[in-house]
Design a protein around this motif. Sequence first.
Motif, PDB file in Angstrom:
ATOM      1  N   UNK A   7       0.834  -1.206   0.000  1.00  0.00           N
ATOM      2  CA  UNK A   7       0.000   0.000   0.000  1.00  0.00           C
ATOM      3  C   UNK A   7       0.864   1.249   0.000  1.00  0.00           C
ATOM      4  N   UNK A   8       0.616   2.150   0.929  1.00  0.00           N
ATOM      5  CA  UNK A   8       1.333   3.422   0.959  1.00  0.00           C
ATOM      6  C   UNK A   8       2.653   3.321   1.715  1.00  0.00           C
ATOM      7  N   UNK A   9       3.009   2.131   2.153  1.00  0.00           N
ATOM      8  CA  UNK A   9       4.218   2.017   2.956  1.00  0.00           C
ATOM      9  C   UNK A   9       5.198   1.030   2.369  1.00  0.00           C
ATOM     10  N   UNK A  10       6.464   1.268   2.621  1.00  0.00           N
ATOM     11  CA  UNK A  10       7.479   0.313   2.206  1.00  0.00           C
ATOM     12  C   UNK A  10       8.402   0.142   3.399  1.00  0.00           C
ATOM     13  N   UNK A  11       8.823  -1.086   3.619  1.00  0.00           N
ATOM     14  CA  UNK A  11       9.717  -1.322   4.767  1.00  0.00           C
ATOM     15  C   UNK A  11      11.124  -1.537   4.223  1.00  0.00           C
ATOM     16  N   UNK A  18       6.937   6.026   4.353  1.00  0.00           N
ATOM     17  CA  UNK A  18       5.574   6.319   3.929  1.00  0.00           C
ATOM     18  C   UNK A  18       5.616   7.182   2.670  1.00  0.00           C
ATOM     19  N   UNK A  19       5.118   6.612   1.559  1.00  0.00           N
ATOM     20  CA  UNK A  19       5.201   7.326   0.269  1.00  0.00           C
ATOM     21  C   UNK A  19       4.587   8.706   0.375  1.00  0.00           C
ATOM     22  N   UNK A  20       3.483   8.800   1.076  1.00  0.00           N
ATOM     23  CA  UNK A  20       2.739  10.056   1.132  1.00  0.00           C
ATOM     24  C   UNK A  20       3.523  11.143   1.875  1.00  0.00           C
ATOM     25  N   UNK A 130      -0.779   6.612  -7.768  1.00  0.00           N
ATOM     26  CA  UNK A 130      -1.726   7.298  -6.882  1.00  0.00           C
ATOM     27  C   UNK A 130      -1.136   7.721  -5.551  1.00  0.00           C
ATOM     28  N   UNK A 131       0.144   7.411  -5.316  1.00  0.00           N
ATOM     29  CA  UNK A 131       0.726   7.752  -4.012  1.00  0.00           C
ATOM     30  C   UNK A 131       1.168   9.212  -3.953  1.00  0.00           C
ATOM     31  N   UNK A 166       8.976  12.724  -3.103  1.00  0.00           N
ATOM     32  CA  UNK A 166       7.658  13.349  -3.046  1.00  0.00           C
ATOM     33  C   UNK A 166       7.774  14.721  -3.693  1.00  0.00           C
ATOM     34  N   UNK A 167       6.906  15.653  -3.330  1.00  0.00           N
ATOM     35  CA  UNK A 167       6.914  16.979  -3.951  1.00  0.00           C
ATOM     36  C   UNK A 167       8.199  17.751  -3.658  1.00  0.00           C
TER      37      UNK A 167
END
Length: 363
Positions: A7-11, A18-20, A130-131, A166-167
């Motif tokens: 999902x939105x996380x990677x370990x 957290x991608x977001x 979508x992340x 990210x941004x």
Amino acid sequence: MQAVTRGMEKKIGGKALNWAELGFEYIRTDLRFSARWRDGQWDEGRLIDSEIMSLHEGSPALHYAQECFEGLKAQCARDGRVLLFRPELNSERMNQAAGRLLMPEVPIELFLRGVEAAVWENRAWIPPFGSGANLYVRPMLIGVGGNLGLMPAKEFEFRVFVSPVGPYYKQAGLAPITLAVSAMDRAAPHGTGNFKVGANYAGGLLATRTARQQGASEALYLDAAENRYIDEAGSANILAVTRDGSLITPRSAAVLPGVTRRSIMQLAADRLNMPTAERPIDLREEFDDFAEMGACGTAAVLSPIARIWFDGAWQVINRRELGNKIHGAGVVGPIMQELYDLLVGIQQGEIAEDYGWIHAIGT
Ligand code: PLP
Ligand code: COI
């Protein structure tokens, strides 16, 4: 290192990413591509493990900034395809910089192979569709080996590493930024401003810091000869929508020929039927005629500009129409919104295009 995406996380090594929440920072990925030029030719290149480069202390990249770099992004499409956006243009621009700095060109085959290998072999690091995050690709070409006098290097390294990002500006997605006109010049009219060479950016660090201290997201440079015409921001090109509905961007010999601005100008003409022009833009004379403004680039994507600091005050874009709404975070103008949606939609494979801009890899 074991990397697991869920999902939105990677370990990574037990630590959650957290991608977001990603900003624009270096995150070590598994492999990078490295090729060496010596005795007049490039070797095949290979994927290597270590992010640490061991350089000769006499390397011209270190003393005389004989180095250039590129920036592009890999995106994960909804169907799982891995997409690059117009990577041939990055190859072309790197070779223009190589010519300017007396470095050997990186053949397009080697450039694309290096970029594709670095992306594909690190595909577990590509943020999911979508992340709001993506994989930044940083190719670079540097002069290495023992030199002392002001002479080109005798050996060169072409390296490509990748990092999930990210941004670039703090806000996620399409959010307004602010600029402050710099008292420092970025590039001389016949200097290296139109090449993506590291030296331009070292000279810009202080200008960026000064702009941030003034409360702006980024520095805006005017032309060095007359301090009048808009050149560009520290890491992005400038666009403006005039009150009569044209999209304009500065013509200047000192700005980076951005892949993003070229693409947006074309989309505006073809998809929004807007008149477009690349021409000198006098900031003070024309500011009141701007209905919207934006800063665009690979890292910046398309960020609407809400306010610019110049001549001792914050000047609000389109104050006449937008009035007080623009204060604080600012509002996103309709054209910037449309252009952003088109650009990002194409880059993510959501909107079809027949220009041949999308380069899918690993298929
Ligand atoms: N101008 C500068 C100074 C930049 O660093 C960048 C970013 O690469 C751009 C413009 C935009 O170029 P592009 O759209 O090719 O990323
Ligand atoms: C990019 O947008 O790719 C750049 O290289 C800008 C850089 C300052 C992050």
